[in-house]
Design an enzyme around this catalytic site. Structure first.
Site, PDB file in Angstrom:
ATOM      1  N   HIS A 161       0.868  -1.177   0.000  1.00  0.00           N
ATOM      2  CA  HIS A 161       0.000   0.000   0.000  1.00  0.00           C
ATOM      3  C   HIS A 161       0.902   1.224   0.000  1.00  0.00           C
ATOM      4  CE1 HIS A 161       1.042   0.705   4.191  1.00  0.00           C
ATOM      5  NE2 HIS A 161       0.582  -0.487   4.529  1.00  0.00           N
ATOM      6  N   ASP A 283      -0.325 -19.392  13.320  1.00  0.00           N
ATOM      7  CA  ASP A 283       0.914 -19.832  13.969  1.00  0.00           C
ATOM      8  C   ASP A 283       0.945 -19.360  15.431  1.00  0.00           C
ATOM      9  OD1 ASP A 283       3.810 -19.970  14.723  1.00  0.00           O
ATOM     10  OD2 ASP A 283       3.988 -20.628  12.644  1.00  0.00           O
ATOM     11  N   SER A 298       3.300  -4.654   7.326  1.00  0.00           N
ATOM     12  CA  SER A 298       2.836  -4.413   5.957  1.00  0.00           C
ATOM     13  C   SER A 298       3.919  -4.754   4.947  1.00  0.00           C
ATOM     14  CB  SER A 298       2.452  -2.941   5.775  1.00  0.00           C
ATOM     15  OG  SER A 298       1.307  -2.642   6.483  1.00  0.00           O
TER      16      SER A 298
END
Length: 332
Positions: A161, A283, A298
């Site tokens: 992004h 996990d 991110s």
């Protein structure tokens, strides 16, 4: 599908230190081979001009005024020059305004790619300073994750992004930038409705530049080569399916590790979107370390069936083990 979804456009610690284009690639690029990232990095991005982030009215001669707003300036406008003198920093803008005092100014700005000229007359505040009634930003810094590196082209992709202003959410208009090696020293864990962060520091080791900042990621050149690392073919979106996958990210030190995730659904096939499929962290090690997904992750690459399928982009605020991811072919 979800009762409530609130999205952090920039899931990273966006620290203000000093205050688009999407390339269409031929279809064969969908199956090119890349080196997977997962390393955390620090970024410094410097704007082209200064970005308007907030209006602030003030008292002038007994009246409440906001010259910039009255003249037609908008939030996210980029001020480029004052009376044909370029402006590159907050300090330069302030000096230009003070130099001309209460004289009409010609402000040149960029708005959604269009160049606009406005006439604005500064007003003197109660302290005797001439002001326009705006807050502006000229740069930003933060932590993110490298998604992939294309050794053939010498280009990396990261974040999935754009780098956005922390106040307005608008894409920061980059003039230049750099990425530096980062060391993650601690994690503030995520809880539902309280998203955590990766905490660390930048080193003096500049590892690359930032060429462009777009809604689907940042891109640039890496100084360090990684040609000896394993190459992964990129998957086409039609190959991605619900089920188990692997997320590669760094939550301690400088070394990325692999963690299990589950792809819950493919939700958006739009090639310009960065919210194409939903993942869930399964996990136990990652959940113990981070609570799920935190700001700074991110760009963490995702592998399924031995192929690079995409990168993590957003976290669901009310369900922090879940988040959106972008297709690899969209980033590339």
């Amino acid at each position: 599908m979800f009762k409530k979804i609130k999205i952090r456009i920039m899931p990273t610690i966006l620290v203000i230190i000093f205050s688009l284009s999407i390339c269409i690639i031929p279809a064969e690029a969908k199956t090119q081979s890349v080196i997977i990232g997962g390393e955390s990095f620090g970024l410094k991005l410097y704007c082209k001009g200064v970005m308007v982030t907030k209006f602030e009215s003030f008292i002038s001669k007994g009246e409440k005024v906001c010259p910039a707003k009255d003249a037609g300036i908008r939030i996210n406008d980029i001020i480029l020059s004052v009376n044909n003198i370029n402006v590159k920093s907050n300090e330069q803008l302030e000096r230009r305004i003070e130099a001309f005092n209460e004289v009409p100014l010609i402000i040149k700005l960029s708005r959604n790619g269009d160049l606009i000229k406005l006439n604005i007359t500064p007003k003197r505040n109660s302290k005797g300073k001439y002001r326009l009634g705006i807050w502006v930003r000229d740069s930003c810094a933060g932590i993110g994750t490298i998604s992939y590196y294309n050794p053939e082209k010498g280009i990396y992709g990261a974040l999935g992004h754009g780098i956005c202003d922390s106040d307005t959410g608008g894409i920061m208009p980059s003039k230049k930038g750099e990425i530096l090696k980062a060391n993650i020293t601690s994690v503030k864990k995520s809880e539902n409705n309280n998203i955590g962060t990766l905490n660390g520091y930048f080193t003096d080791n500049t590892i690359g530049n930032i060429i462009t900042n777009t809604p689907i990621g940042i891109y640039g050149e890496l100084k360090t080569q990684a040609d000896k690392k394993k190459l992964y073919k990129t998957a086409q979106k039609e190959e991605i399916k619900p089920g188990s996958a692997t997320l590669i990210t760094t939550v301690k030190g400088t070394k990325p590790e692999s963690y299990s995730v589950r792809i819950k659904e493919i939700c958006n096939l739009n090639r310009n979107s960065n919210r194409n499929f939903v993942i869930e962290v399964t996990d136990k090690r990652l959940i113990k370390a981070t609570g799920g997904i935190v700001q700074g992750m991110s760009g963490s690459p995702i592998i399924q069936d031995g192929k690079f399928i995409g990168a993590l982009t957003h976290v669901f605020v009310d369900n922090c083990k879940n988040g959106y991811a972008i297709f690899a072919e969209n980033m590339m």
